[in-house]
Design a protein around this motif. Structure first.
Motif, mmCIF file in Angstrom:
data_model
loop_
_atom_site.group_PDB
_atom_site.id
_atom_site.type_symbol
_atom_site.label_atom_id
_atom_site.label_comp_id
_atom_site.label_asym_id
_atom_site.label_seq_id
_atom_site.Cartn_x
_atom_site.Cartn_y
_atom_site.Cartn_z
ATOM 1 N N GLN A 92 0.687 -1.318 -0.128
ATOM 2 C CA GLN A 92 0.000 0.076 -0.046
ATOM 3 C C GLN A 92 0.857 1.466 0.195
ATOM 4 O O GLN A 92 0.329 2.407 -0.547
ATOM 5 N N GLU A 93 2.154 1.131 0.693
ATOM 6 C CA GLU A 93 2.665 2.422 0.809
ATOM 7 C C GLU A 93 3.600 2.572 -0.733
ATOM 8 O O GLU A 93 4.406 3.809 -0.765
ATOM 9 N N HIS A 94 3.569 1.717 -1.643
ATOM 10 C CA HIS A 94 4.269 1.853 -2.975
ATOM 11 C C HIS A 94 3.496 2.617 -3.959
ATOM 12 O O HIS A 94 2.233 2.662 -3.902
ATOM 13 N N SER A 143 -4.251 2.546 -0.392
ATOM 14 C CA SER A 143 -4.389 2.950 1.048
ATOM 15 C C SER A 143 -5.916 2.840 1.292
ATOM 16 O O SER A 143 -6.319 2.331 2.420
#
Length: 559
Positions: free
Chosen positions: A179-181, A188
């Motif tokens: 999700q952070e990429h 997110s």
């Protein structure tokens, strides 16, 4: 068999051998103990767990064994049997290690191999113990009596809810890692929705991604259970769970290969397509000799061409493993999506094409047989059900996930740091006031216990045991898996199990194109190929695909 069903069978074997190999990785990868007799504890776990679910011995059924506790309430269950088998395998591992652990590495490996062969020969020769050289059967895997599921009942809905909970939790862990990429998708927001808002609670009770995934999976399972008790909408839930799984897999692949340029994609796709073309003579040519000769010639040409490209072109050499990964994904995509619809296309059946694609897309459910009927536009009438293999996979993945989490926590703790220090330099550990002997025994106990639990899983899966379950070959398969993924890397072990069983499943599929008389020989030849693969891995990738896991090297003296 549908492509999705082949994948389920593949995943079951990955779970079993992943558990077995994690135990060997703890011994060898983290502690430096080379155990060639690891399969002996696998054998003990398989047979001991089975004794707890077999009915009392009946001399008239031509099957003899020392004890059967299946009729004893509570005691005669798989849960108790697997627990006792795990503990007993661990105790035996410790007892075996006591007189042998001080041996030099090569002598230790040979001694433990001899002990495992003794275990196997005892099973084979002592007919009163476990039916001797004949198969030990007459038992059923856990909760199989619930199937085919009656989803309108609480028991049937709960069984499907457990499957949903496990799949949802695993997919949620995968999504949390991505999700952070950067992505074109709002990952997110999707993660917040699929965790039912738990991910937005910060670093409190639900701070760990594993805790969030476990709780979210439990919520999804409970909601699914309640929905199925009230309705018969199993297809809706199965499609939703399948879609979530495809989403996570797609995002993972997109992130992993996002940095590749067009030429690397082109070479990878060309490699996968070339492999497919090389295999086409097997199903298309009537002459067996001609098809085998042409296939081997094309495969040899493909391998030689890729080898020359790696040796002569720098950018291919730098991305050689990545290109192979792209080629493998391309080949699997063709096998999973395009090959199953070849027959419906040739028959001119639109509904057959759409129906086949739909069945493989909704992989969480089994189509056909006794189940709940639906009529779907462009597909027609279908019946769907959760078959036992998918439920069993949920049990195995749940067990593997718990064991992996515990083991990963242990190897990152001071205990794990001491094990790696022993592997690197035993004298340093002694100088810090630690007793390497004690830690080696503990490593043998835990690793052997994991092998025992894997043996119980194998007994559930195979539904029949013979002394061949303890063949030394199994230890070397586990060792190959460890080397493929990365020695001392638990994540690498799971990857290695996937790579190995992908090879096994692919060759099994290919063997189906040979006459029955030759099929056994073709499958046996895999052992030669596996040996060559082992040598290639050792020579070109001594650290495996993922390499060693980087942990802190600190050893504390007060833990």
């Amino acid at each position: 068999m549908a492509a999705a069903d082949v994948v389920i069978s593949f995943a079951l074997l990955v779970a079993i051998y992943g558990t077995l190999s994690l135990g060997l990785n703890l011994k060898f990868g983290h502690t430096g103990l080379l155990d060639f007799g690891h399969v002996g504890f696998f054998l003990v776990g398989a047979y001991v767990s089975t004794f707890f679910v077999l009915p009392p011995n009946d001399p008239t059924d031509f099957t003899e064994y020392i004890i059967g506790l299946g009729d004893v309430p509570i005691l005669g269950t798989w849960a108790v049997g697997a627990l006792v088998a795990t503990v007993l395998a661990g105790i035996l591992g410790g007892l075996v290690a006591l007189p042998t652990i001080r041996l030099r590495e090569d002598y230790l490996a040979i001694t433990l191999l001899g002990i495992s062969v003794i275990f196997q020969r005892v099973i084979q020769s002592e007919g009163w113990l476990a039916n001797g050289p004949d198969a030990l059967r007459g038992y059923s895997p856990p909760l199989q009596s619930l199937f085919p599921l009656e989803v309108g009942t609480l028991a049937g809905a709960a069984a499907f809810g457990l499957f949903v909970a496990v799949v949802w939790a695993v997919a949620t862990v995968g999504l949390s890692l991505q999700q952070e990429h950067e992505s074109r998708l709002p990952l997110s927001e999707i993660y917040t929705v699929t965790t039912f808002g738990l991910a937005s609670r910060g670093s409190g009770l639900f701070g760990s991604r594993f805790t969030v995934a476990a709780v979210a999976g439990a919520i999804a399972g409970i909601l699914s259970t309640g929905f199925l008790v009230a309705t018969t909408g199993i297809l809706l839930i199965g499609a939703l769970v399948s879609l979530y799984g495809w989403l996570v897999v797609t995002v993972e692949i997109a992130h992993k290969y996002s940095d590749l340029d067009r030429r690397e994609w082109a070479v990878g796709i060309g490699l996968g397509t070339g492999l497919l073309v090389a295999l086409l003579p097997l199903p298309l040519l009537d002459s067996l000799a001609a098809s085998v000769a042409l296939t081997l010639g094309l495969l040899g040409t493909l391998v030689f061409g890729y080898y020359k490209a790696v040796m002569s072109i720098d950018w291919i050499n730098k991305a050689k493993l990545t290109v192979i990964g792209v080629g493998g994904l391309w080949f699997v995509s063709i096998w999973y999506v395009l090959l199953p619809i070849a027959d419906p296309i040739s028959a001119g059946s639109v509904s057959g094409v759409v129906g086949t694609l739909f069945e493989n897309a909704v992989w969480a459910l089994r189509f056909g047989g006794d189940g709940i009927g639906y009529r779907i536009a462009l597909v027609g009438d279908v019946t769907v059900r959760l078959d036992y293999s998918r439920f069993q996979l949920a049990l195995f993945v749940l067990s593997l996930g718990v064991l992996y989490y515990i083991l990963e926590t242990a190897v990152q703790s001071p205990f794990g740091r001491v094990l790696r220090a022993i592997r690197n330099d035993e004298d340093v550990v002694k100088s810090l006031g630690k007793d390497p002997f004690v830690y080696k025994i503990q490593s043998m106990v835990i690793g052997s216990a994991l092998a025992g639990f894997a043996g119980a899983m194998w007994a559930m899966y195979s539904q029949g045991l013979t002394f061949r379950t303890g063949d030394p070959e199994t230890t070397f398969i586990a060792l190959l898996i460890v080397f493929i993924g990365g020695v001392g890397n638990n994540k690498g072990v799971l990857l290695g199990a996937g790579v190995y069983w992908a090879f096994q499943q692919a060759t099994t599929q290919l063997a189906g194109y040979f006459p029955a008389a030759l099929r056994v020989n073709v499958l046996a030849f895999r052992l030669v190929v596996i040996g060559v693969l082992f040598l290639i891995v050792l020579y070109y990738m001594p650290d495996g695909l993922l390499g060693r896991e980087e942990y802190s090297a600190e050893v504390k003296t007060n833990d």
